[in-house]
Motif scaffolding. Structure first.
Motif, PDB file in Angstrom:
ATOM      1  N   GLN A 313       0.832  -1.209   0.000  1.00 14.49           N
ATOM      2  CA  GLN A 313       0.000   0.000   0.000  1.00 14.49           C
ATOM      3  C   GLN A 313       0.862   1.253   0.000  1.00 14.49           C
ATOM      4  O   GLN A 313       0.507   2.261  -0.632  1.00 14.49           O
ATOM      5  N   PHE A 314       1.994   1.196   0.670  1.00 15.40           N
ATOM      6  CA  PHE A 314       2.899   2.349   0.682  1.00 15.40           C
ATOM      7  C   PHE A 314       3.308   2.725  -0.735  1.00 15.40           C
ATOM      8  O   PHE A 314       3.246   3.901  -1.129  1.00 15.40           O
ATOM      9  N   LEU A 315       3.719   1.733  -1.537  1.00 15.74           N
ATOM     10  CA  LEU A 315       4.135   2.010  -2.911  1.00 15.74           C
ATOM     11  C   LEU A 315       2.941   2.342  -3.802  1.00 15.74           C
ATOM     12  O   LEU A 315       3.071   3.121  -4.752  1.00 15.74           O
ATOM     13  N   GLN A 316       1.791   1.767  -3.512  1.00 13.68           N
ATOM     14  CA  GLN A 316       0.578   2.154  -4.237  1.00 13.68           C
ATOM     15  C   GLN A 316       0.326   3.651  -4.063  1.00 13.68           C
ATOM     16  O   GLN A 316       0.009   4.360  -5.030  1.00 13.68           O
ATOM     17  N   PHE A 317       0.457   4.114  -2.817  1.00 11.78           N
ATOM     18  CA  PHE A 317       0.230   5.536  -2.538  1.00 11.78           C
ATOM     19  C   PHE A 317       1.274   6.403  -3.242  1.00 11.78           C
ATOM     20  O   PHE A 317       0.958   7.483  -3.754  1.00 11.78           O
ATOM     21  N   LYS A 318       2.527   5.933  -3.256  1.00  7.25           N
ATOM     22  CA  LYS A 318       3.578   6.673  -3.961  1.00  7.25           C
ATOM     23  C   LYS A 318       3.250   6.789  -5.451  1.00  7.25           C
ATOM     24  O   LYS A 318       3.395   7.855  -6.055  1.00  7.25           O
ATOM     25  N   LEU A 319       2.826   5.681  -6.035  1.00  6.93           N
ATOM     26  CA  LEU A 319       2.485   5.680  -7.458  1.00  6.93           C
ATOM     27  C   LEU A 319       1.303   6.616  -7.728  1.00  6.93           C
ATOM     28  O   LEU A 319       1.282   7.345  -8.730  1.00  6.93           O
ATOM     29  N   ALA A 320       0.322   6.602  -6.824  1.00 16.70           N
ATOM     30  CA  ALA A 320      -0.844   7.475  -6.969  1.00 16.70           C
ATOM     31  C   ALA A 320      -0.429   8.947  -6.916  1.00 16.70           C
ATOM     32  O   ALA A 320      -0.930   9.780  -7.688  1.00 16.70           O
ATOM     33  N   GLU A 321       0.492   9.277  -6.006  1.00 18.53           N
ATOM     34  CA  GLU A 321       0.983  10.648  -5.906  1.00 18.53           C
ATOM     35  C   GLU A 321       1.730  11.054  -7.171  1.00 18.53           C
ATOM     36  O   GLU A 321       1.580  12.190  -7.660  1.00 18.53           O
ATOM     37  N   MET A 322       2.533  10.145  -7.719  1.00 15.80           N
ATOM     38  CA  MET A 322       3.267  10.422  -8.949  1.00 15.80           C
ATOM     39  C   MET A 322       2.302  10.706 -10.098  1.00 15.80           C
ATOM     40  O   MET A 322       2.490  11.663 -10.861  1.00 15.80           O
ATOM     41  N   ALA A 323       1.282   9.881 -10.213  1.00 15.08           N
ATOM     42  CA  ALA A 323       0.303  10.054 -11.287  1.00 15.08           C
ATOM     43  C   ALA A 323      -0.448  11.375 -11.145  1.00 15.08           C
ATOM     44  O   ALA A 323      -0.704  12.080 -12.129  1.00 15.08           O
ATOM     45  N   THR A 324      -0.785  11.729  -9.917  1.00 14.61           N
ATOM     46  CA  THR A 324      -1.519  12.976  -9.660  1.00 14.61           C
ATOM     47  C   THR A 324      -0.663  14.188 -10.004  1.00 14.61           C
ATOM     48  O   THR A 324      -1.124  15.144 -10.643  1.00 14.61           O
ATOM     49  N   LYS A 325       0.601  14.162  -9.601  1.00 12.39           N
ATOM     50  CA  LYS A 325       1.522  15.252  -9.934  1.00 12.39           C
ATOM     51  C   LYS A 325       1.702  15.375 -11.443  1.00 12.39           C
ATOM     52  O   LYS A 325       1.798  16.485 -11.983  1.00 12.39           O
ATOM     53  N   ILE A 365       9.018  13.031  -9.690  1.00 14.98           N
ATOM     54  CA  ILE A 365       8.385  11.807 -10.190  1.00 14.98           C
ATOM     55  C   ILE A 365       9.435  10.827 -10.693  1.00 14.98           C
ATOM     56  O   ILE A 365       9.424   9.632 -10.351  1.00 14.98           O
ATOM     57  N   CYS A 366      10.351  11.321 -11.515  1.00 13.54           N
ATOM     58  CA  CYS A 366      11.393  10.445 -12.074  1.00 13.54           C
ATOM     59  C   CYS A 366      12.283   9.884 -10.976  1.00 13.54           C
ATOM     60  O   CYS A 366      12.652   8.699 -10.992  1.00 13.54           O
ATOM     61  N   ASN A 367      12.612  10.728 -10.001  1.00 19.17           N
ATOM     62  CA  ASN A 367      13.460  10.292  -8.900  1.00 19.17           C
ATOM     63  C   ASN A 367      12.767   9.238  -8.046  1.00 19.17           C
ATOM     64  O   ASN A 367      13.386   8.257  -7.602  1.00 19.17           O
ATOM     65  N   GLN A 368      11.455   9.413  -7.823  1.00 16.37           N
ATOM     66  CA  GLN A 368      10.690   8.420  -7.065  1.00 16.37           C
ATOM     67  C   GLN A 368      10.589   7.109  -7.836  1.00 16.37           C
ATOM     68  O   GLN A 368      10.639   6.019  -7.251  1.00 16.37           O
ATOM     69  N   ALA A 369      10.461   7.208  -9.165  1.00 17.99           N
ATOM     70  CA  ALA A 369      10.425   6.002  -9.993  1.00 17.99           C
ATOM     71  C   ALA A 369      11.728   5.217  -9.869  1.00 17.99           C
ATOM     72  O   ALA A 369      11.733   3.983  -9.790  1.00 17.99           O
ATOM     73  N   LEU A 370      12.848   5.948  -9.831  1.00 17.47           N
ATOM     74  CA  LEU A 370      14.143   5.289  -9.625  1.00 17.47           C
ATOM     75  C   LEU A 370      14.171   4.603  -8.258  1.00 17.47           C
ATOM     76  O   LEU A 370      14.626   3.459  -8.141  1.00 17.47           O
ATOM     77  N   GLN A 371      13.656   5.272  -7.235  1.00 14.33           N
ATOM     78  CA  GLN A 371      13.635   4.703  -5.882  1.00 14.33           C
ATOM     79  C   GLN A 371      12.811   3.418  -5.854  1.00 14.33           C
ATOM     80  O   GLN A 371      13.194   2.437  -5.194  1.00 14.33           O
ATOM     81  N   ILE A 372      11.705   3.393  -6.546  1.00 14.39           N
ATOM     82  CA  ILE A 372      10.854   2.205  -6.607  1.00 14.39           C
ATOM     83  C   ILE A 372      11.593   1.041  -7.260  1.00 14.39           C
ATOM     84  O   ILE A 372      11.395  -0.126  -6.887  1.00 14.39           O
ATOM     85  N   HIS A 373      12.477   1.358  -8.201  1.00 19.11           N
ATOM     86  CA  HIS A 373      13.275   0.317  -8.844  1.00 19.11           C
ATOM     87  C   HIS A 373      14.355  -0.254  -7.927  1.00 19.11           C
ATOM     88  O   HIS A 373      14.973  -1.269  -8.251  1.00 19.11           O
ATOM     89  N   GLY A 374      14.605   0.430  -6.800  1.00 17.13           N
ATOM     90  CA  GLY A 374      15.653  -0.031  -5.896  1.00 17.13           C
ATOM     91  C   GLY A 374      17.013   0.026  -6.564  1.00 17.13           C
ATOM     92  O   GLY A 374      17.298   0.918  -7.356  1.00 17.13           O
ATOM     93  N   GLY A 375      17.857  -0.953  -6.261  1.00 22.56           N
ATOM     94  CA  GLY A 375      19.199  -0.984  -6.821  1.00 22.56           C
ATOM     95  C   GLY A 375      19.214  -1.061  -8.334  1.00 22.56           C
ATOM     96  O   GLY A 375      20.125  -0.537  -8.988  1.00 22.56           O
ATOM     97  N   TYR A 376      18.197  -1.704  -8.918  1.00 19.41           N
ATOM     98  CA  TYR A 376      18.125  -1.786 -10.376  1.00 19.41           C
ATOM     99  C   TYR A 376      18.056  -0.389 -11.003  1.00 19.41           C
ATOM    100  O   TYR A 376      18.607  -0.146 -12.076  1.00 19.41           O
ATOM    101  N   GLY A 377      17.368   0.517 -10.330  1.00 20.94           N
ATOM    102  CA  GLY A 377      17.195   1.856 -10.887  1.00 20.94           C
ATOM    103  C   GLY A 377      18.484   2.627 -11.025  1.00 20.94           C
ATOM    104  O   GLY A 377      18.552   3.594 -11.789  1.00 20.94           O
ATOM    105  N   TYR A 378      19.519   2.199 -10.301  1.00 22.63           N
ATOM    106  CA  TYR A 378      20.799   2.904 -10.343  1.00 22.63           C
ATOM    107  C   TYR A 378      21.728   2.343 -11.417  1.00 22.63           C
ATOM    108  O   TYR A 378      22.849   2.819 -11.581  1.00 22.63           O
ATOM    109  N   LEU A 379      21.270   1.319 -12.118  1.00 22.37           N
ATOM    110  CA  LEU A 379      22.065   0.712 -13.193  1.00 22.37           C
ATOM    111  C   LEU A 379      21.742   1.366 -14.521  1.00 22.37           C
ATOM    112  O   LEU A 379      20.580   1.663 -14.817  1.00 22.37           O
ATOM    113  N   LYS A 380      22.751   1.548 -15.350  1.00 26.12           N
ATOM    114  CA  LYS A 380      22.525   2.187 -16.648  1.00 26.12           C
ATOM    115  C   LYS A 380      21.801   1.291 -17.637  1.00 26.12           C
ATOM    116  O   LYS A 380      21.425   1.743 -18.723  1.00 26.12           O
TER     117      LYS A 380
END
Length: 416
Positions: A313-325, A365-380
């Motif tokens: 639910q925490f990540l659901q809320f994050k995604l909802a906030e991203m979409a709203t922004k 939004i983009c930065n939060q999307a990277l955070q959701i990806h975890g370590g994968y998000g930091y890979l090129k």
């Protein structure tokens, strides 16, 4: 083996090629209707929006990472885009442009940026330069420069910022001394997108007194004696477009290359930037739109503690906030675009609001999307990190977001 297969699946969803497939599926199946960028558009606008999305998915997204890593200026791809009318989107048709509105332009740049922010951002600057020549140039200047710019047979750069004058643009020091039928330019410009690789430079220079009233606008062509370039800058993002200093040393430019009258240059520069602020905000929208989709798809695939991230639910809320922004940002950009097109008195403030709010929120939004990806998000290998790197500079250029606050506050206090 199962873990490796899952990793490959996650990697595909987040790669440039995987992203192309995602966008195609979105177009076909109407996925994520609540953030659908076509809502409220006319049938004609939906058609060229789809054209831009398809071009982004097929001609840009598969090459986005390579252009970034190898720092390639994708001339061929941009010329293909120009064949679709994207080289002079809001330039008059009589000189080769598409003659579309500011809102139409925003829709196109948003869609193209889903495929590559850096390349689209350069194209937005190129379009701004072509518009400035079309709008403030005489018939001969328009016919000389605009057709080749609209077809992108030639590329343009905007030259305002200097090493000692960034936000305080009116204090620029590059001089242009009148000598018979030429101006002799001396000085330098900093952080010029396309510098050294482009053909036409729209240059703000001092022909008179201190302050904005002493500034004029000259068009300088590559190959002019006295024009040279600094080293190619190494940047965090925006790597598909070269950035160099542009240097003038006794550079003789014909008086016939001056746009408008002497002393009109600062006004021309600011009018160009009003549209540029909408354009760059639109590029941020495209990155944020893509990042929301990438985050959503990663959440549906990635498992932690026996459940997909989408179950949190925490990540659901994050995604909802991203979409709203994202949707709020899009609405503000489009309102500002209409105001600028209509010449409304609130246009400058709205363009500044759009640039301030949208570039800040879309970076978030983009930065939060990277955070959701975890370590994968930091890979090129994952596209989301490139969106983060490419949109960060949008909070700085076309007038810093601190300057946008000044413009908005000044408008509020002056009108009170």
């Amino acid at each position: 083996m199962a873990a490796r297969a899952l990793a490959r699946g996650v990697r595909l969803c987040s790669s440039s090629i995987g992203r192309s497939l995602i966008f195609n599926s979105v177009q076909k199946r109407g996925i994520a209707a609540c953030i659908d960028p076509s809502i409220g558009l006319s049938d004609e606008q939906k058609e060229f929006q789809k054209l831009a999305f398809d071009f982004a998915a097929n001609e840009m997204a598969p090459h986005m990472a390579e252009w970034d890593q190898k720092e390639r200026f994708p001339v061929k791809a941009m010329r293909k885009a120009a064949q679709l009318g994207f080289g002079g989107i809001y330039v008059s048709p009589e000189v080769g442009g598409s003659g579309l509105s500011r809102l139409d332009t925003s829709i196109i740049f948003e869609a193209l940026s889903t495929g590559c922010v850096s390349t689209t951002a350069y194209m937005s600057i190129h379009n701004m330069c072509a518009w400035m020549i079309d709008t403030f140039g005489n018939t001969e200047q328009r016919e000389q420069f605009c057709p080749d710019l609209c077809s992108m047979q030639k590329f343009a750069s905007y030259c305002l910022t200097e090493p000692s004058s960034g936000s305080d643009a009116a204090s620029l020091l590059t001089t242009a001394k009148l000598d018979d039928d030429h101006y002799v330019l001396n000085g330098s410009k900093a952080f010029i997108s396309g510098g050294g690789d482009t053909d036409v430079y729209v240059v703000m220079c001092r022909t008179g007194e201190k302050g904005p009233k002493g500034i004029s606008c000259l068009v300088v062509e590559k190959g002019t004696p006295g024009l040279s370039f600094g080293k190619k800058e190494k940047k965090v993002g925006w790597n598909s477009q070269p950035t160099r200093a542009v240097i003038f040393e006794d550079c003789a430019v014909p008086v016939s290359n001056r746009l408008g009258a002497e002393g009109q240059g600062f006004s021309i520069a600011m009018k160009g930037l009003n549209g540029g602020r909408i354009n760059i905000a639109s590029c941020s929208l495209g990155a944020a739109h893509a990042s929301v989709l990438l985050a959503r798809d990663h959440m549906c695939v990635r498992k932690q503690f026996g459940e997909t991230l989408a179950s949190s639910q925490f990540l659901q809320f994050k995604l909802a906030e991203m979409a709203t922004k994202l949707v709020a940002s899009r609405l503000l950009v489009r309102q500002a675009a209409v105001a600028l097109q209509d010449g409304r008195p609130d246009a400058v403030s709205l363009c500044s609001m759009a640039k301030l709010f949208v570039t800040d929120e879309c970076f978030s939004i983009c930065n939060q999307a990277l955070q959701i990806h975890g370590g994968y998000g930091y890979l090129k290998d994952y596209a989301v990190q490139q969106y983060v790197r490419d949109v960060r500079v949008h909070q700085i250029l076309e007038g810093t977001n601190e300057v946008m606050r000044m413009i908005i506050a000044r408008s509020l206090l002056t009108e009170s």
